[in-house]
Design a protein around this motif. Structure first.
Motif, PDB file in Angstrom:
ATOM      1  N   HIS A 166      37.351  44.843  28.592  1.00  0.00           N
ATOM      2  CA  HIS A 166      38.008  43.707  28.408  1.00  0.00           C
ATOM      3  C   HIS A 166      39.019  43.399  29.587  1.00  0.00           C
ATOM      4  CE1 HIS A 166      41.536  41.227  26.555  1.00  0.00           C
ATOM      5  NE2 HIS A 166      42.391  42.177  27.070  1.00  0.00           N
ATOM      6  N   THR A 167      39.237  42.193  30.040  1.00  0.00           N
ATOM      7  CA  THR A 167      40.009  41.855  31.142  1.00  0.00           C
ATOM      8  C   THR A 167      41.589  41.398  30.713  1.00  0.00           C
ATOM      9  OG1 THR A 167      38.395  40.783  32.537  1.00  0.00           O
ATOM     10  CG2 THR A 167      40.651  40.328  32.960  1.00  0.00           C
ATOM     11  N   PRO A 168      42.558  42.359  31.028  1.00  0.00           N
ATOM     12  CA  PRO A 168      43.843  42.190  30.540  1.00  0.00           C
ATOM     13  C   PRO A 168      44.387  40.377  30.883  1.00  0.00           C
ATOM     14  CG  PRO A 168      44.089  43.568  32.202  1.00  0.00           C
ATOM     15  CD  PRO A 168      42.450  43.246  31.981  1.00  0.00           C
TER      16      PRO A 168
ATOM     17  N   PHE B 292      45.742  40.884  24.551  1.00  0.00           N
ATOM     18  CA  PHE B 292      44.384  41.358  23.814  1.00  0.00           C
ATOM     19  C   PHE B 292      43.526  39.999  23.183  1.00  0.00           C
ATOM     20  CE2 PHE B 292      47.101  44.976  23.279  1.00  0.00           C
ATOM     21  CZ  PHE B 292      46.356  45.782  24.346  1.00  0.00           C
TER      22      PHE B 292
ATOM     23  N   GLU C  94      50.531  43.278  31.484  1.00  0.00           N
ATOM     24  CA  GLU C  94      50.778  42.538  30.203  1.00  0.00           C
ATOM     25  C   GLU C  94      49.417  42.273  29.726  1.00  0.00           C
ATOM     26  OE1 GLU C  94      53.479  39.563  29.922  1.00  0.00           O
ATOM     27  OE2 GLU C  94      53.739  39.661  27.632  1.00  0.00           O
ATOM     28  N   ASP C  95      49.200  42.689  28.285  1.00  0.00           N
ATOM     29  CA  ASP C  95      47.784  42.325  27.676  1.00  0.00           C
ATOM     30  C   ASP C  95      48.181  41.838  26.270  1.00  0.00           C
ATOM     31  OD1 ASP C  95      45.279  41.864  27.043  1.00  0.00           O
ATOM     32  OD2 ASP C  95      44.582  43.614  27.902  1.00  0.00           O
TER      33      ASP C  95
ATOM     34  N   TRP D 271      41.281  47.655  32.229  1.00  0.00           N
ATOM     35  CA  TRP D 271      41.617  49.035  31.592  1.00  0.00           C
ATOM     36  C   TRP D 271      40.391  49.774  32.077  1.00  0.00           C
ATOM     37  CZ3 TRP D 271      45.441  49.924  28.324  1.00  0.00           C
ATOM     38  CH2 TRP D 271      46.287  49.034  27.948  1.00  0.00           C
TER      39      TRP D 271
ATOM     40  N   LYS E 164      52.712  45.958  27.176  1.00  0.00           N
ATOM     41  CA  LYS E 164      53.378  45.455  28.384  1.00  0.00           C
ATOM     42  C   LYS E 164      53.913  46.698  29.370  1.00  0.00           C
ATOM     43  CE  LYS E 164      57.286  42.776  28.060  1.00  0.00           C
ATOM     44  NZ  LYS E 164      57.762  41.690  27.885  1.00  0.00           N
TER      45      LYS E 164
END
Lengths: 603, 152
Positions: free
Chosen positions: A20-22, A9, A6-7, A29, A203
């Motif tokens: 980017h780290t979710p 953002f 789940e991210d 990613w 998600k």
């Protein structure tokens, strides 16, 4: 249904998605393929994702980590900005990506709402060949939440919880990777990238054993391991079949099943709760010890051939419109059929202390049940059709408390048994009962038709307590047995075979003939107890052997030529001496007239 | 918007996207725009599970104006009818819809022309069974109730 990724953002500034780290769930990613220079990025100002720039034939596909371990999954995302243009600027989720190329995958592909093609398409990619599975103009708007549901053999896309398309492609069968793409992915899956469409709240949820959404198609062959739960909450338009539920797992089906629910196998302590209507067959379930199947809804069709072992319980609380048959219940198992059975319920086999309780109306046949010692077959309601051919073992009971409109025949009640059959009103044939030992057959109410051909052995008792409007004939009573007929017989009562020391008590009015009984030595037709009432029709051709005694105080009409009674030498006739050879008694005679060779009685 | 079940040819077709084109395997309906909406027809298609045999598809089509489809001989409206809801139609029967014997014969011929077996199908047979006889030529597990497409 665990959320595996789940991210939301969240970034302070614009950041390439692969950097980017979710959060809150997931690891990373990573890029699968890229064409051109534009990428997917997280917009720091809005905390969502979109293309980093517009670019024709530019695009990027990325995938999540960890990859889902299961094939069945949901991919959810929310639109936060809409591209209302007409150009071919695509984005959407990818599922079941087979490899790094990626060679094969399913994809939801969204176009700007102004495009001539619809804004949502489901496609399957194989190599460089794209197949359009489905397309629909969903009318995408801000805050619309899409879910791409992938199950074994089916795909579905929902918008804000409502299905907008379903498909059942079977081309890709491995779980693979999940990802997201904007613009050009590869040859055959082309398009342009842009910054307009934005997406948030990505998600991924894997579907293990629980299914909560409505399934419009087949739901079949789920496997729930120990302690797992298979919960199916929505309507099934199609079969739900052959589930395997082990351990302490539970199979709960809460809603209507329009078609078959069949062939489930539940291991010990498993539970199947089926609360909704089953319009079709529910059959052949196998329940192990301590399992329980509660089927509360209506069955429009057959419920048959369930196998319940010790302590298992099958409760069918509602109406069964069709056959319920061939259940097999072992010791301590219980089957309760408490509601209306419109059709056949038959051939159940009950062993040990099993109980088959049929509490309500059975409109059709209930027949051929087998109940061994200790078992109990309780039929509490009216049976409109035949109840026949039951076999009850020692100490078994067959109480039939209500009206039987048709035949109850050929039951076998075992001897030492103590088996008993109690039957209330019979409007049709009741015949050919076989009672052994101390078995008892109580027929307490009206039998509108013939009751005949019963066989009673020593110690057995047949009680016929009410009116028989038709023939009661040809019963056979062996020594010690008793046939008690206490009220009126409107028709013939004939040809009883009563052996020595038996008692035939016929207490009430005979509107029809009583004839042709054969009483062996020391047998008694006792008018004081049995043959006390008037015989308005013929009483003829009874044969009494030596030492047989008859006392008839009622008004007896006899024909002139009938030998009634025929008394052998040494027999005694009331008020007469010994050595009577033959009597010929004319009808309406108040005193018997006696031929010359007889001694004249006192008159 | 009404729906209908079509049998149509399948091929790798070049679709005009306005600002370009793409090659896609699709049923013939996919090349047309619904005149009433200026958009492609909403559709879900059943293809042969054997990709090498994808020569025709059974598709559930939703639209407003089917004129372009009616004018294409490669596109056949199986039941010669449009319905208001994709799933409700499945429980209807030719008899309940008042279809005559000649129409039944035409429907039967459409299925048999694809190699289907129509033995036992009568006017009292629900449309879902008729559809299944056709669709199961493509995928033995085909279930018409598993196919749905919404209207806009």
């Amino acid at each position: 249904m665990p959320v595996t990724f789940e991210d939301t953002f969240t970034e302070a500034s614009d950041t390439a998605l692969t950097s980017h780290t979710p959060a809150p769930t997931g690891t990373s990613w990573s890029q699968v393929v890229i064409t051109g220079t534009a990428v997917i990025q997280v917009y720091g100002a809005t905390d969502d994702i979109g293309g980093s720039a517009a670019g024709s034939a530019n695009g990027q596909a990325v995938k999540i980590a960890p990859a889902p371990s299961q094939y069945d999954l949901d991919i959810e995302y929310k639109f936060t900005a809409i591209d209302t243009g007409t150009a071919t600027r695509r984005l959407g989720a990818l599922a079941h990506m087979s490899d790094a190329t990626p060679t094969n995958y399913y994809r939801t592909m969204h176009l700007p709402t102004g495009h001539a093609s619809n804004d949502t398409e489901l496609m399957e990619m194989a190599g460089t060949t794209k197949t359009s599975l489905a397309t629909v103009d969903a009318g995408i708007a801000v805050n619309d939440v899409f879910v791409f549901k992938l199950r074994s053999g089916s795909q579905e896309v929902t918008k804000n919880g409502a299905s907008i398309l379903t498909s059942s492609d079977t081309s890709i069968t491995t779980p693979g990777d999940v990802g997201f793409a904007i613009g050009f992915v590869k040859t055959g899956d082309t398009g342009n990238i842009a910054t307009t469409y934005r997406v948030d709240n990505f998600k991924v949820t894997t579907i293990s054993t629980g299914i909560t959404a409505d399934l419009s198609g087949t739901q079949a062959a789920q496997t729930a391991s120990a302690d797992g739960a298979l919960a199916i909450a929505g309507d099934f338009a199609q079969p739900q079949a052959s589930d395997t539920v082990s351990g302490a797992s539970a199979l709960s089906i809460a809603a209507a099943l329009a078609i078959t629910q069949a062939g489930d196998a539940l291991a010990a302590t498993a539970q199947a709760d089926i609360a909704g209507a089953l319009a079709q067959i529910q059959a052949s379930d196998t329940l192990a010890a301590t399992t329980q199947a509660d089927i509360a809804g209506a069955f429009a069709q057959t419920q048959a051939a369930d196998g319940l072992s010790a302590a298992g319980a099958l409760s069918l609380a509602i109406a069964l419109a069709a056959a319920q048959a061939n259940n097999s219940l072992t010791s301590a198992a219980q089957i309760d059929l408490s509601a209306v059975l419109a059709q056949t319920q038959e051939a159940d086999a009950l062993s040990g202390a099993a109980a088959l309780t049929i509490a309500a109306d059975s409109a059709a046949t209930q027949a051929s049940d087998t109940a061994s010692a200790g078992a109990m077959l309780l039929i509490g309601g009216a049976l409109d059709g035949t109840q026949a051919g039951d076999a009850l073992g020692s100490a078994a009971t067959l109480p039939i408390a209500a009206v039987l409109d048709t035949a109850q025949a050929a039951d076998t009640l075992d001897a030492a048994a103590g088996a008993s059959a109690a039957i209330a009103d019979l409007v049709a044939t009741q015949e050919d009962q076989a009672l052994a030992g101390s078995a008892a057959l109580d027929i307490q109410a009206d039998a509108g038709i013939a009751q005949s051909g019963d066989v009673l052995v020593a110690g057995a008792t047949a009680l016929i307590g009410a009116d028989l409007t038709s023939t009661q004939a040809a019963d056979t009573l062996s020594a010690g047995a008793a046939l008690l007929t206490v009220t009126s017989l409107a028709a013939t009562q004939a040809d009883q075979g009563v052996s020595a020391q038996l008692t035939a008590d016929i207490a009430a009015l005979f509107a029809g003939a009583q004839a042709g009984d054969g009483l062996a030595a020391t047998a008694t037709i006792d008018s004081g107890v049995g043959l006390s009432a008037a015989l308005v029709a013929t009483q003829a051709d009874n044969t009494l052997s030596a030492f047989v005694q008859t006392r008839a105080r009622g008004r007896v009409a006899m024909t002139g030529t009938a030998r009634y009674p025929g008394i052998s030498a040494g027999a005694r006739q009331p008020g007469m001496g010994a050595v009577v050879r033959k009597y010929s008694i004319n009808a309406s005679a108040r005193q018997p007239s006696i031929n010359a060779t007889a001694r004249q009685p006192q008159t | 918007m009404p729906v209908r079940w079509n049998i149509s040819t399948v091929a790798l077709r070049t679709i005009d996207l306005g600002d370009g084109s793409e090659d896609v395997i699709c049923p013939k309906e996919h090349i047309y725009l619904d005149p009433a909406r200026g958009k492609r027809y909403a559709r879900v298609s059943l293809y042969n599970v054997n990709k090498g045999q994808r020569t025709w598809a059974l598709s559930l089509i939703r639209g407003v104006d089917f004129t372009p489809l009616d004018g294409d001989a490669e596109i056949i409206n199986v039941f010669e009818a449009d319905f208001t809801e994709p799933r409700a139609l499945l429980d209807l029967t030719p008899n309940s819809l008042g279809w005559n014997a000649a129409r039944l014969t035409r429907i039967r011929n459409r299925i048999t022309a694809k190699g289907g077996n129509t033995t036992g199908l009568t006017g009292a047979t629900p449309l879902i069974t008729w559809l299944a006889r056709a669709g199961q030529l493509l995928n033995p597990a085909f279930d018409p109730r598993a196919y749905f497409v919404a209207g806009p």
